[in-house]
Structure formats: C-alpha cells, structure tokens
Enzyme design. Structure first.
Site, PDB file in Angstrom:
ATOM      1  CE  LYS A  27      -3.757   2.292   2.684  1.00  0.00           C
ATOM      2  NZ  LYS A  27      -4.574   2.539   3.409  1.00  0.00           N
ATOM      3  CE  LYS A  72      -5.949   2.519  -0.753  1.00  0.00           C
ATOM      4  NZ  LYS A  72      -6.553   1.941   0.593  1.00  0.00           N
TER       5      LYS A  72
HETATM    6  C1  PBG Z   1      -7.098   3.720   5.233  1.00  0.00           C
HETATM    7  C2  PBG Z   1      -7.289   3.517   3.982  1.00  0.00           C
HETATM    8  C3  PBG Z   1      -7.084   4.013   2.608  1.00  0.00           C
HETATM    9  C4  PBG Z   1      -8.054   3.186   1.875  1.00  0.00           C
HETATM   10  C5  PBG Z   1      -8.796   2.622   2.227  1.00  0.00           C
HETATM   11  N1  PBG Z   1      -8.463   2.545   3.459  1.00  0.00           N
HETATM   12  C6  PBG Z   1      -6.737   6.521   2.673  1.00  0.00           C
HETATM   13  C7  PBG Z   1      -5.317   6.118   3.099  1.00  0.00           C
HETATM   14  O1  PBG Z   1      -4.820   5.138   3.257  1.00  0.00           O
HETATM   15  O2  PBG Z   1      -5.264   7.308   3.368  1.00  0.00           O
HETATM   16  C8  PBG Z   1      -8.273   4.329   0.195  1.00  0.00           C
HETATM   17  C9  PBG Z   1      -9.433   4.108  -0.537  1.00  0.00           C
HETATM   18  C10 PBG Z   1      -9.219   4.984  -2.210  1.00  0.00           C
HETATM   19  O3  PBG Z   1      -8.890   5.734  -1.650  1.00  0.00           O
HETATM   20  O4  PBG Z   1     -10.472   4.728  -2.379  1.00  0.00           O
HETATM   21  N2  PBG Z   1      -6.728   2.408   6.112  1.00  0.00           N
END
Ligand code: PBG
Length: 324
Positions: free
Chosen positions: A195, A248
């Site tokens: 991520k 991601k």
């Molecule tokens: C945070 C989380 C995020 C997303 C999913 N879980 C945002 C972040 O890490 O700040 C983003 C998903 C998206 O942008 O569709 N745990």
C-alpha cells in the site's frame, strides 16, 4: 510475401472473442461501500455516483448488488467526528456503526463475503491509521494491540475476512494470533500488502472525513518509487499468514501487481482507488472520454497485469454492463 500477419487473428468479433486472453467477470469484484448512520444517502462530491449509505437504507443497495451478481463487499464507516479519539476506541464498540453494519449485512445476506477494514483512521481524531505519539510518531506496536481487538470484534460481528489497511509492521501475524486465540481460525486475512503513500486516496478521505490532521502517511505507507520493497512486504505478509494480498492503488502500480502475481502463493487483489474512479468520472462528465469503455479497459488492464480480485467503486456499473 509476409509470413506473419498478426491481423489475421483480429478479423471478426467471433475470432477476437476466441483469442481473448483475459476477461472481466462480476465474480472478480469486491464492492467498497461507505456507510453512515441514519436513513439518508449522501453523494460524495469528489466521487459522483458513489454514496455514503445510511445503515437503515443499506439493504436496498445490497439487494441491487446481489441481483447484479456481486458476491463480496468491503464496508467502510463514516464515523461522527464527536466519536473519534486518539485511540480510535469507537472501532471496538459493539453498538457502534461499523460492527452493527457488519452484523446487518451478514444477517440479511449470509453468503455475501464481507471484507472488514482494520485500521484506526475512520475512528482516529488524528486521521492516522495508528496511534500518534506526543512527538507525532506513529506508534507501531501499541497500534497492533488495538488492531487485534478490532479484528476480533469484526470477526465476532460476522466478517469473513479482515483486511488490515494500516501498514503497521507485523500486523498480519498479530491479527492471525489474535483471531486464533479467540477461536476465529476460519476468519481470513486480506492484507493490504503493498500500500503506497498515494495522493489518489483524496476522495476516500473526503468520504470518511478521515484525512490526517497533521503530517502525512509516509512513515508507514510505501514510497511510490519502490517495487523491490513490495516483494519484501509480500514475503513478510505471506510468512505471517496472509490468505490474500493486495496492491493499492491500481492503475499507476500495475507493474507491482505483475511483480506480485509472478511470485505470490496466494491470490493477488488490486484496489482501484477513489482517485482513479474520480479521474474517469470527471473526464467522462466533461465529455472528454467514453466512460464505459475507459472503465472496462482500465479494469481489464488490472486482470492482464495479473490481479485475481479487483476492489472497485465501478463494481456495480460493471456488473450491470456485463449483463447487457
Ligand atoms: C485507510 C484507507 C485509505 C483507503 C482505504 N483505507 C486511505 C488512506 O490510506 O489514507 C483509500 C481507498 C481509496 O482511495 O479508495 N486505512
């Protein structure tokens, strides 16, 4: 004469169907669902067509999803600001929005696969995925304790898979131990493995009002410049017991999807994130791109890169188009 004429295999629709290497199927998708209290639904300004669903009217939306063949959902809660604190304690309140939502979904549709989110940010007054120290550091091991409690509470509520999206070190093993210790040996773990610290999460943070109050997420989320590090994250998560791993965002990281797909012993998922959705929607609404074809092309690219599973806000639309 030319011996090789690659165009021969492209001459008709039937022939193109015959030689097609990758396909999108409704079964490939996990549908993210934003949930809030109440019986309204609110459109998210930076994600036209995507809503926060009041829990009391969620079942209509789920009925539609089920009718279209959607088989998996990933709920995310929009928590009232007044309930947020530095330790995100609302996350384990069994009468709180999220755990009620999971129970509601599983009561209505026991066969629908629920991937629950494990991270502090929706409940954190700091807007971070972990506990923030007085000096602004994100505390790893202290955060694991809370994540473990969240995972157990979500499994109790009926989640099929817990999906840690927090990027704390060691959390897959910690969650596995925590779940097993409470008898939830059958609850799976989908790890947000690679991520990245991405700016494509902006609309999601609008949806949950969960943007960091200070600093950024670069000490825990990955540097967009790195791919070798993603393989290391995969190796650790696999060793720690992840049942599925996820990359991601999606589109700007298809090389990472490919790299994991080549080595992974477990299914590889990709998160087609909020900013990717917003880009295509905005361009289509401006009349600059043909929405349906660019969505399908983007998602097919994720399959071609090697993803087995796609988390996407387009899931409902795609399910509809695949029925046409
Ligand atoms: C945070 C989380 C995020 C997303 C999913 N879980 C945002 C972040 O890490 O700040 C983003 C998903 C998206 O942008 O569709 N745990």
């Amino acid at each position: 004469m030319l011996i090789h004429r690659t165009r021969r295999n492209r001459t008709s629709p039937f022939l193109r169907d015959l030689v097609r290497e990758n396909h999108l199927r409704v079964e490939d998708f996990i549908l993210p669902v934003f949930i809030m209290e109440g019986s309204e639904k609110q459109e998210i300004p930076s994600m036209p067509g995507v809503y926060r669903h009041g829990l009391d009217q969620l079942s209509g939306f789920l009925d539609e999803a089920m009718k279209l063949g959607i088989r998996a959902v990933a709920p995310f809660p929009a928590i009232d600001e007044a309930l947020k604190n530095s330790r995100g304690t609302e996350s384990t309140n069994s009468d709180g929005l999220y755990l009620r939502a999971i129970r509601t979904i599983k009561e209505k549709y026991p066969e629908l696969i629920v991937f629950s989110d494990v991270a502090l940010d929706p409940y954190s007054s700091d807007g971070h995925d972990g506990i923030v120290s007085s000096t602004g550091e994100i505390l790893n091991d202290e955060t694991l304790e809370i994540l473990g409690e969240m995972a157990i509470a979500q499994a109790q509520a009926g989640a099929d898979f817990v999906a840690p999206s927090d990027m704390m070190d060691g959390r897959v093993e910690f969650l596995r131990d925590a779940l097993d210790g409470e008898g939830f040996t059958g609850t799976g773990i989908l790890s947000y493995c690679a991520k990245y610290a991405s700016s494509f999460y902006g609309p999601f943070r609008d949806a949950l009002q969960s943007a960091p109050k200070s600093g950024d997420k670069k000490t825990y989320q990955m540097d967009p410049a790195n791919v070798r590090e993603a393989l290391r994250e995969y190796e650790l998560d696999f060793q720690e017991g992840a049942d599925m791993v996820m990359v991601k965002p999606g589109l700007p990281y298809l090389d990472v999807v490919r790299a994991l797909a080549e080595v992974s012993d477990v299914p590889v998922a990709v998160y087609n994130v909020s900013g990717e959705y917003a880009m295509l929607k905005a361009a289509a609404n401006a009349g600059w791109l043909d929405y349906r074809s660019v969505v399908l092309e983007s998602l097919l690219g994720m399959k071609r890169a090697g993803a087995n599973i796609i988390l996407s806000y387009h899931a409902m639309e795609v399910a509809r188009w695949l029925q046409d």
